[in-house]
Structures are given as structure tokens and as C-alpha cells.
Scaffold this motif. Structure first.
Motif, PDB file in Angstrom:
ATOM      1  N   VAL A 164       0.872  -1.173   0.000  1.00  0.00           N
ATOM      2  CA  VAL A 164       0.000   0.000   0.000  1.00  0.00           C
ATOM      3  C   VAL A 164       0.910   1.224   0.000  1.00  0.00           C
ATOM      4  CG1 VAL A 164      -2.003   1.128   1.021  1.00  0.00           C
ATOM      5  CG2 VAL A 164      -1.652  -1.329   1.365  1.00  0.00           C
ATOM      6  N   SER A 167       5.265   5.279  -3.617  1.00  0.00           N
ATOM      7  CA  SER A 167       6.288   6.326  -3.724  1.00  0.00           C
ATOM      8  C   SER A 167       7.562   5.742  -4.329  1.00  0.00           C
ATOM      9  CB  SER A 167       6.606   6.912  -2.349  1.00  0.00           C
ATOM     10  OG  SER A 167       7.309   5.966  -1.577  1.00  0.00           O
ATOM     11  N   ILE A 169      10.509   6.086  -3.145  1.00  0.00           N
ATOM     12  CA  ILE A 169      11.501   5.613  -2.166  1.00  0.00           C
ATOM     13  C   ILE A 169      11.034   4.378  -1.399  1.00  0.00           C
ATOM     14  CG2 ILE A 169      12.672   7.843  -1.914  1.00  0.00           C
ATOM     15  CD1 ILE A 169      11.326   8.009   0.871  1.00  0.00           C
ATOM     16  N   HIS A 189      -2.862   2.324  -3.972  1.00  0.00           N
ATOM     17  CA  HIS A 189      -2.554   3.749  -3.798  1.00  0.00           C
ATOM     18  C   HIS A 189      -3.855   4.491  -3.538  1.00  0.00           C
ATOM     19  CE1 HIS A 189      -3.876   3.698  -7.930  1.00  0.00           C
ATOM     20  NE2 HIS A 189      -2.966   2.756  -8.143  1.00  0.00           N
ATOM     21  N   SER A 190      -3.797   5.809  -3.587  1.00  0.00           N
ATOM     22  CA  SER A 190      -4.959   6.590  -3.162  1.00  0.00           C
ATOM     23  C   SER A 190      -6.154   6.444  -4.105  1.00  0.00           C
ATOM     24  CB  SER A 190      -4.586   8.069  -3.019  1.00  0.00           C
ATOM     25  OG  SER A 190      -4.233   8.594  -4.269  1.00  0.00           O
ATOM     26  N   ALA A 191      -5.940   5.932  -5.307  1.00  0.00           N
ATOM     27  CA  ALA A 191      -7.056   5.754  -6.229  1.00  0.00           C
ATOM     28  C   ALA A 191      -7.553   4.301  -6.263  1.00  0.00           C
ATOM     29  CB  ALA A 191      -6.654   6.206  -7.633  1.00  0.00           C
ATOM     30  N   LEU A 195      -9.746  -0.740  -0.923  1.00  0.00           N
ATOM     31  CA  LEU A 195      -8.435  -1.120  -0.387  1.00  0.00           C
ATOM     32  C   LEU A 195      -8.523  -2.404   0.450  1.00  0.00           C
ATOM     33  CD1 LEU A 195      -5.432  -0.313  -0.091  1.00  0.00           C
ATOM     34  CD2 LEU A 195      -6.087   0.935   1.973  1.00  0.00           C
ATOM     35  N   VAL A 209       2.137   4.316   3.739  1.00  0.00           N
ATOM     36  CA  VAL A 209       1.227   5.404   3.366  1.00  0.00           C
ATOM     37  C   VAL A 209       1.550   6.693   4.117  1.00  0.00           C
ATOM     38  CG1 VAL A 209      -1.204   6.134   3.366  1.00  0.00           C
ATOM     39  CG2 VAL A 209      -0.615   3.776   2.772  1.00  0.00           C
ATOM     40  N   LYS A 211      -0.336   7.279   7.169  1.00  0.00           N
ATOM     41  CA  LYS A 211      -1.608   7.608   7.835  1.00  0.00           C
ATOM     42  C   LYS A 211      -1.828   6.629   8.986  1.00  0.00           C
ATOM     43  CE  LYS A 211      -3.971   9.841   4.038  1.00  0.00           C
ATOM     44  NZ  LYS A 211      -4.701   9.603   2.803  1.00  0.00           N
ATOM     45  N   MET A 214      -4.385   3.285   9.404  1.00  0.00           N
ATOM     46  CA  MET A 214      -4.859   3.066   8.033  1.00  0.00           C
ATOM     47  C   MET A 214      -5.244   1.590   7.831  1.00  0.00           C
ATOM     48  SD  MET A 214      -4.547   4.579   4.975  1.00  0.00           S
ATOM     49  CE  MET A 214      -5.268   3.828   3.565  1.00  0.00           C
ATOM     50  N   GLY A 230       5.063   2.886   7.871  1.00  0.00           N
ATOM     51  CA  GLY A 230       4.587   4.233   8.223  1.00  0.00           C
ATOM     52  C   GLY A 230       5.261   4.819   9.455  1.00  0.00           C
ATOM     53  N   ASN A 232       4.223   7.923  11.872  1.00  0.00           N
ATOM     54  CA  ASN A 232       3.243   8.971  12.175  1.00  0.00           C
ATOM     55  C   ASN A 232       3.304   9.279  13.657  1.00  0.00           C
ATOM     56  OD1 ASN A 232       1.990   8.545   9.436  1.00  0.00           O
ATOM     57  ND2 ASN A 232       1.513   6.557  10.341  1.00  0.00           N
ATOM     58  N   GLY A 263      12.134   1.255  10.886  1.00  0.00           N
ATOM     59  CA  GLY A 263      13.022   2.421  11.055  1.00  0.00           C
ATOM     60  C   GLY A 263      14.475   2.024  11.316  1.00  0.00           C
ATOM     61  N   THR A 266      16.064   0.442   8.264  1.00  0.00           N
ATOM     62  CA  THR A 266      16.418   1.396   7.204  1.00  0.00           C
ATOM     63  C   THR A 266      17.809   1.963   7.482  1.00  0.00           C
ATOM     64  OG1 THR A 266      14.116   1.979   6.803  1.00  0.00           O
ATOM     65  CG2 THR A 266      15.748   3.609   6.149  1.00  0.00           C
TER      66      THR A 266
HETATM   67  P1  NDP Z   1       4.481   9.287   0.196  1.00  0.00           P
HETATM   68  O1  NDP Z   1       3.601  10.339   0.808  1.00  0.00           O
HETATM   69  O2  NDP Z   1       5.478   9.653  -0.831  1.00  0.00           O
HETATM   70  O3  NDP Z   1       3.559   8.138  -0.404  1.00  0.00           O
HETATM   71  C1  NDP Z   1       2.404   7.703   0.256  1.00  0.00           C
HETATM   72  C2  NDP Z   1       1.680   6.732  -0.618  1.00  0.00           C
HETATM   73  O4  NDP Z   1       0.488   6.349   0.051  1.00  0.00           O
HETATM   74  C3  NDP Z   1       1.275   7.300  -1.968  1.00  0.00           C
HETATM   75  O5  NDP Z   1       1.609   6.403  -2.992  1.00  0.00           O
HETATM   76  C4  NDP Z   1      -0.224   7.474  -1.843  1.00  0.00           C
HETATM   77  O6  NDP Z   1      -0.941   7.260  -3.037  1.00  0.00           O
HETATM   78  C5  NDP Z   1      -0.582   6.392  -0.858  1.00  0.00           C
HETATM   79  N1  NDP Z   1      -1.852   6.681  -0.195  1.00  0.00           N
HETATM   80  C6  NDP Z   1      -2.233   7.838   0.379  1.00  0.00           C
HETATM   81  N2  NDP Z   1      -3.480   7.734   0.859  1.00  0.00           N
HETATM   82  C7  NDP Z   1      -3.896   6.485   0.569  1.00  0.00           C
HETATM   83  C8  NDP Z   1      -5.099   5.783   0.787  1.00  0.00           C
HETATM   84  N3  NDP Z   1      -6.113   6.349   1.419  1.00  0.00           N
HETATM   85  N4  NDP Z   1      -5.184   4.522   0.351  1.00  0.00           N
HETATM   86  C9  NDP Z   1      -4.156   3.918  -0.277  1.00  0.00           C
HETATM   87  N5  NDP Z   1      -2.979   4.551  -0.523  1.00  0.00           N
HETATM   88  C10 NDP Z   1      -2.862   5.811  -0.085  1.00  0.00           C
HETATM   89  O7  NDP Z   1       5.178   8.580   1.446  1.00  0.00           O
HETATM   90  P2  NDP Z   1       6.493   7.659   1.524  1.00  0.00           P
HETATM   91  O8  NDP Z   1       6.348   6.485   0.650  1.00  0.00           O
HETATM   92  O9  NDP Z   1       7.691   8.496   1.443  1.00  0.00           O
HETATM   93  O10 NDP Z   1       6.366   7.195   3.049  1.00  0.00           O
HETATM   94  C11 NDP Z   1       5.255   6.455   3.499  1.00  0.00           C
HETATM   95  C12 NDP Z   1       5.319   6.360   5.007  1.00  0.00           C
HETATM   96  O11 NDP Z   1       6.503   5.654   5.358  1.00  0.00           O
HETATM   97  C13 NDP Z   1       5.436   7.704   5.727  1.00  0.00           C
HETATM   98  O12 NDP Z   1       4.777   7.607   6.976  1.00  0.00           O
HETATM   99  C14 NDP Z   1       6.921   7.864   5.950  1.00  0.00           C
HETATM  100  O13 NDP Z   1       7.207   8.700   7.066  1.00  0.00           O
HETATM  101  C15 NDP Z   1       7.307   6.452   6.226  1.00  0.00           C
HETATM  102  N6  NDP Z   1       8.703   6.119   5.950  1.00  0.00           N
HETATM  103  C16 NDP Z   1       9.327   5.377   6.885  1.00  0.00           C
HETATM  104  C17 NDP Z   1      10.620   4.997   6.708  1.00  0.00           C
HETATM  105  C18 NDP Z   1      11.247   4.157   7.750  1.00  0.00           C
HETATM  106  O14 NDP Z   1      12.459   4.015   7.751  1.00  0.00           O
HETATM  107  N7  NDP Z   1      10.482   3.573   8.657  1.00  0.00           N
HETATM  108  C19 NDP Z   1      11.393   5.394   5.524  1.00  0.00           C
HETATM  109  C20 NDP Z   1      10.606   6.120   4.554  1.00  0.00           C
HETATM  110  C21 NDP Z   1       9.310   6.464   4.778  1.00  0.00           C
HETATM  111  P3  NDP Z   1      -0.823   8.239  -4.322  1.00  0.00           P
HETATM  112  O15 NDP Z   1       0.489   7.893  -4.966  1.00  0.00           O
HETATM  113  O16 NDP Z   1      -1.996   7.866  -5.125  1.00  0.00           O
HETATM  114  O17 NDP Z   1      -0.858   9.637  -3.772  1.00  0.00           O
END
Ligand code: NDP
Length: 283
Positions: A164, A167, A169, A189-191, A195, A209, A211, A214, A230, A232, A263, A266
Motif C-alpha cells: 500500500v 512512492s 523511495i 494507492h490513493s485511487a 483497499l 502510506v 496515515k 490506516m 509508516g 506517524n 526504522g 532502514t
Molecule cells: P508518500 O507520501 O510519498 O507516499 C504515500 C503513498 O500512500 C502514496 O503512494 C499514496 O498514493 C498512498 N496513499 C495515500 N493515501 C492512501 C489511501 N487512502 N489509500 C491507499 N494509498 C494511499 O510517502 P512515503 O512512501 O515516502 O512514506 C510512506 C510512510 O513511510 C510515511 O509515513 C513515511 O514517514 C514512512 N517512511 C518510513 C521509513 C522508515 O524508515 N520507517 C522510511 C521512509 C518512509 P498516491 O500515490 O496515489 O498519492
């Protein structure tokens, strides 16, 4: 029965110990693995991340070069510094902490880092190599997730993995690594219209995501492996993931906690990549 925990702290300790052993071996050959970390400006979260990266390097015996650069820095000055580091044989990895100030185009910055030193695996050459299965760096977060699956004895082959998030990265490279490991992969993804209907099919569910809550228990197949990427904050300001941990742990077979899950892994995989770059510099 509650899910088994995949302990990211413990696994990261193990990975760091492996890297520390490799560092010693390289040092014996006259090479000190080194990571250059460029921090532009004074974003508070970035300051913390960079501090951890430097401490992690020191913890395994690597050299770190932290360069704090002013927020007003011009793009050209930053690119020039990266070009110097690209040809500095004593530096093996280059990491530019994101986000960057508005006057700097992050994609230009990433494109300027030598792919041989691109330990974040953000350069298009690194991403392309990953896509076609050529050797190269693996991006730290998805690579850490794969290592967590391995530690739990979960082979993705033949499993249905649902990611889910899409992005560059996390979501996309995660899907690619799972595909390379012969999972059948669905990326949401968001579309994505329903889900829960997708996530309920997952033997391996990766939430990336951003959120809180979620992913709830009703969205998880009994016995599934749930990887929570995630990061958050809950209403009390405490770090939490995308997964409703207490609810989902009653359904899942394996689960990663936040904090103490993806975390730390990573961070550990950045050391693995820097080590890989240093080893490659011998050839
Ligand atoms: P992004 O904001 O770049 O991507 C979020 C993704 O979630 C997008 O593809 C988006 O879809 C999708 N999304 C948003 N809302 C929904 C929904 N309601 N239903 C389904 N999909 C949804 O975030 P990142 O990928 O950079 O990071 C994601 C999370 O991971 C964050 O909380 C970040 O802090 C965390 N993170 C943690 C790391 C770690 O080491 N633990 C490292 C990197 C990130 P769409 O593309 O359609 O907008």
C-alpha cells in the motif's frame, strides 16, 4: 494467538555487527569505508536523521563526513561539492539529506551523485538497475523490509504481496524487490477503490502510506505477515505506524512494531550499502 513480532532493533543490531566485521576486514586491506552526509539548512527532523546516520557509521567503525551547509546555498555550489566527492577516492557513499531548500532541485542533486556512491539508491541509474535486476544498491527501507521477511523465515515466492503506497523511495522499489523474490505483487494507492478487498488477499502486507490506523484488523488475512513502514504521530505525540498494531496483532501471523521495526532496519541498510560501495572500490 497474537502475531509474532519481527524485532527491527534486534535484527538491526545483527546487521550492524555483520557490517562491523566487514569494516574490520576492509580496514585490514587499507580501506576505511566512508560516508559523506550533506545537510543543507536546519530542518529539525533532518538534523535528527543525520545525527543518527553519523552515529551509526561510527558505531560500526566507518568514517562519516558530515557537512552542514547553509539553507541559502546555491544549487551550483551544492552540485560542485557533490562532484568533488564523486572523485574523492576516500569517500564511498554520498547522501544528501532530503528535503532540500526550495531554490535547489532535488532531482538535479540526485542525478549528480555518482551511481557508484549512490547509497540511498535514488539515482535513475540505480533505480533502473533494480528494475531490470542488475547488480547495484538496493534502497534502504525496502531492503530492510526484505531482510525482516527473511529473518522471520518468510519466503515471498508464490505468495501474494500487497504493497500500500507507490512512492519512489518505498512503495515502488518494495514492489520490485518482492517481485524479484517471486511474489505475486499488487500495488495499491490513493485511487484504489476498495483497499480492504485488496489487503485481505495479502499473505504479505506492506503499509507505506503515512496515515495512522490506516490498516485495521478487518483488512488483514489471518496469519499474514504485516510490515509497517509508516511513521506517524498519535494524538499524544508518540511515534506510530500505519497499522493499528493492537488490533492487527490479534489476526496477523507476523508483525513489525513502530517504533522498533522498519526504522532501525532502514538505518542499518544504509551501512550495508556504504559497505558495498567501499568493497566495490577495491575492484
Ligand atoms: P508518500 O507520501 O510519498 O507516499 C504515500 C503513498 O500512500 C502514496 O503512494 C499514496 O498514493 C498512498 N496513499 C495515500 N493515501 C492512501 C489511501 N487512502 N489509500 C491507499 N494509498 C494511499 O510517502 P512515503 O512512501 O515516502 O512514506 C510512506 C510512510 O513511510 C510515511 O509515513 C513515511 O514517514 C514512512 N517512511 C518510513 C521509513 C522508515 O524508515 N520507517 C522510511 C521512509 C518512509 P498516491 O500515490 O496515489 O498519492
Amino acid at each position: 494467538m497474537a502475531a509474532q513480532l519481527i524485532d527491527g532493533n534486534a535484527l538491526a543490531r545483527q546487521v550492524r555487527a555483520e557490517v562491523a566485521t566487514q569494516v574490520q576486514a576492509l580496514k585490514a586491506q587499507g580501506v576505511v569505508p566512508a560516508l559523506a552526509v550533506l545537510l543543507v539548512g536546519d530542518d529539525p527532523a533532518s538534523q535528527v536523521y543525520v545525527k543518527h546516520k553519523v552515529a551509526d557509521c561510527e558505531g560500526v567503525g566507518m568514517r562519516s563526513i558530515l557537512e552542514r551547509l547553509p539553507a541559502s546555498l546555491s544549487q551550483e555550489t551544492l552540485l560542485a561539492r557533490i562532484r568533488e566527492l564523486n572523485v574523492d577516492a576516500t569517500v564511498h557513499g554520498i547522501l544528501v539529506q532530503l528535503p532540500l531548500p526550495a531554490q535547489i532541485d532535488a532531482s538535479q542533486v540526485i542525478a549528480t551523485i555518482s551511481p557508484a556512491k549512490d547509497v540511498d539508491c535514488f539515482h535513475v541509474a540505480s533505480v533502473g538497475a533494480l528494475m531490470v535486476g542488475l547488480p547495484g544498491f538496493k534502497p534502504c527501507t525496502p531492503h530492510g523490509c526484505m531482510r525482516m521477511l527473511q529473518s522471520a523465515g518468510v519466503d515471498p515466492r508464490g505468495k501474494h504481496a500487497v504493497v500500500v503506497g507507490r512512492s519512489n523511495i518505498v512503495g515502488k522499489p518494495m514492489a520490485m524487490l518482492l517481485l524479484q523474490a517471486s511474489a505475486t505483487v499488487t500495488v495499491c494507492h490513493s485511487a484504489t477503490p476498495d483497499l480492504a478487498a485488496m489487503t485481505r488477499q495479502a499473505d504479505i502486507l506492506v503499509a507505506a502510506v503515512g496515515k495512522r490506523n490506516m490498516i485495521t484488523a478487518d483488512m488483514v488475512k489471518p496469519g499474514a505477515v504485516v510490515i509497517d513502514v509508516g511513521m506517524n504521530r498519535d494524538t499524544a505525540g508518540k511515534l506510530c505506524g500505519d497499522v493499528d498494531f493492537e488490533g492487527v496483532r490479534e489476526v496477523a501471523g507476523w508483525i513489525t512494531p513502530v517504533p522498533g521495526g522498519v526504522g532501525p532496519m532502514t538505518r542499518a541498510m544504509l551501512l550495508v550499502n556504504t559497505m558495498q560501495a567501499a568493497q566495490a572500490s577495491l575492484h
